[in-house]
Design a protein around this motif. Structure first.
Motif, PDB file in Angstrom:
ATOM      1  N   THR A   1       0.824  -1.205   0.000  1.00  0.00           N
ATOM      2  CA  THR A   1       0.000   0.000   0.000  1.00  0.00           C
ATOM      3  C   THR A   1       0.859   1.256   0.000  1.00  0.00           C
ATOM      4  O   THR A   1       0.499   2.281  -0.594  1.00  0.00           O
ATOM      5  CB  THR A   1      -0.918   0.004   1.231  1.00  0.00           C
ATOM      6  N   ILE A   2       2.014   1.179   0.652  1.00  0.00           N
ATOM      7  CA  ILE A   2       2.885   2.353   0.773  1.00  0.00           C
ATOM      8  C   ILE A   2       3.741   2.557  -0.474  1.00  0.00           C
ATOM      9  O   ILE A   2       3.874   3.681  -0.971  1.00  0.00           O
ATOM     10  CB  ILE A   2       3.792   2.213   2.013  1.00  0.00           C
ATOM     11  N   VAL A   3       4.332   1.482  -0.983  1.00  0.00           N
ATOM     12  CA  VAL A   3       5.340   1.636  -2.035  1.00  0.00           C
ATOM     13  C   VAL A   3       4.779   1.580  -3.452  1.00  0.00           C
ATOM     14  O   VAL A   3       5.415   2.095  -4.384  1.00  0.00           O
ATOM     15  CB  VAL A   3       6.445   0.565  -1.893  1.00  0.00           C
TER      16      VAL A   3
ATOM     17  N   PRO B   1      -0.471   4.533  -6.242  1.00  0.00           N
ATOM     18  CA  PRO B   1      -1.909   4.270  -6.217  1.00  0.00           C
ATOM     19  C   PRO B   1      -2.574   4.490  -7.570  1.00  0.00           C
ATOM     20  O   PRO B   1      -2.335   5.491  -8.241  1.00  0.00           O
ATOM     21  CB  PRO B   1      -2.435   5.281  -5.181  1.00  0.00           C
ATOM     22  N   ASN B   2      -3.372   3.528  -7.971  1.00  0.00           N
ATOM     23  CA  ASN B   2      -4.246   3.661  -9.133  1.00  0.00           C
ATOM     24  C   ASN B   2      -5.410   2.707  -8.894  1.00  0.00           C
ATOM     25  O   ASN B   2      -5.366   1.883  -7.970  1.00  0.00           O
ATOM     26  CB  ASN B   2      -3.502   3.349 -10.443  1.00  0.00           C
TER      27      ASN B   2
ATOM     28  N   ALA C   1      -7.659  -1.625  -5.849  1.00  0.00           N
ATOM     29  CA  ALA C   1      -8.625  -2.728  -5.807  1.00  0.00           C
ATOM     30  C   ALA C   1      -7.949  -4.010  -5.331  1.00  0.00           C
ATOM     31  O   ALA C   1      -8.516  -4.770  -4.539  1.00  0.00           O
ATOM     32  CB  ALA C   1      -9.242  -2.925  -7.193  1.00  0.00           C
ATOM     33  N   GLY C   2      -6.724  -4.242  -5.816  1.00  0.00           N
ATOM     34  CA  GLY C   2      -5.985  -5.420  -5.369  1.00  0.00           C
ATOM     35  C   GLY C   2      -5.700  -5.388  -3.886  1.00  0.00           C
ATOM     36  O   GLY C   2      -5.829  -6.398  -3.190  1.00  0.00           O
TER      37      GLY C   2
END
Length: 282
Positions: free
Chosen positions: A179-181, A184-185, A190-191
């Motif tokens: 989540t951090i690295v 985001p898209n 969603a994954g």
């Protein structure tokens, strides 16, 4: 008359203390690492630069020694702090669970074998950079925490928590890191959402699965002073370290933070003990 003992103890006869013992030799080994890191940091700056690993032109000695060398005080103190936070905690969990041997095997493997493995994997990327620092090995101890925590919880609640199920917590850490690295898209988010829901469902099934002895196990854990508190601190440290390490800016003080080594160290730090002690049998 000969008697037998089972792993599952009655609540009334349960040991009211945490149990387990810390061995002096283990504590000395744990303290030897900060001493070695400090000794290396006390070397002349030019010597430390010579010990750094050149990914384009590696030397055998550098593949090992570079992991114990730091150029700046900030880099040294952050990696030392990481080790002092997670390694003794992992040992505490293993000691309470009576898993001293397993911790020693992981400890020696991380310190003596992982430097060569991490260096080799970095060299394979063929980047014209120089690598040094203890963070990859420090993250291996973070990877050990899920296995150590499940071993710790298994001591009081063996029907719910078993080391074979430790991948659940390992993948929680992987989701936090991802989540951090990962930029985001919609697809990646969603994954992450699907993975998070699956992990929550899996962990919930482990904890709340129907078992006639589960209430007794919970009462035994609650009746042991400090037992659940240590487990809670371990989870906070595990998640908190992952967030702190991977939230660091990619470039600090002109140096590039090697998150690749951090991820590899974390993954191997869990996979190796899990494979050796559980998948292949202890």
């Amino acid at each position: 008359m000969e008697t037998t003992h089972t792993a599952e103890r009655d609540v009334e006869g349960a040991d009211p203390t945490l149990g387990g013992t810390a061995h002096v030799s283990d504590l000395l080994a744990l303290m030897a690492v900060p001493a070695a890191l400090w000794t290396a940091f006390a070397l002349p700056a030019e010597t430390r630069r010579d010990l750094a690993l050149s990914h384009a032109d590696p030397e055998l000695a550098q593949t090992f020694l570079s992991h114990y060398v730091h150029l700046s005080a900030g880099h040294f103190l952050s990696n030392l702090g990481l080790y002092l936070l997670v390694a003794p905690l992992s040992y505490l969990l293993c000691a309470v669970a009576g898993r001293h041997r397993e911790f020693r095997v992981a400890f020696v493997t991380y310190l003596l074998v992982f430097p060569f493995v991490l260096s080799g994997l970095n060299v394979l990327l063929a980047r014209p950079t120089v690598g040094l620092g203890f963070s990859g090995i420090g993250m291996a101890f973070v990877g050990l925490l899920p296995w150590a925590l499940f071993a710790y919880l298994q001591d009081r609640m063996p029907e719910t928590f078993q080391t074979e199920r430790a991948p659940a917590l390992f993948f929680v850490g992987a989701v936090v890191i991802g989540t951090i690295v990962i930029p985001p898209n919609p697809l990646t988010m969603a994954g992450v959402a699907i993975s998070s829901l699956g992990l929550v469902a899996y962990v919930g099934a482990l904890v709340f699965r129907r078992s006639p002895r589960l209430p007794a196990q919970v009462r035994r854990a609650v009746a042991t002073p400090g037992y659940l508190e240590i487990a809670a601190v371990s989870i906070v440290v595990f998640v908190g370290v992952a967030v702190l390490v991977f939230s660091m800016p990619a470039i600090q003080g002109g140096a590039v933070v090697n998150h690749y080594t951090h991820v590899v160290g974390y993954c191997l730090g869990f996979v190796v003990p899990y494979t050796v002690f559980d998948a292949l049998g202890r």
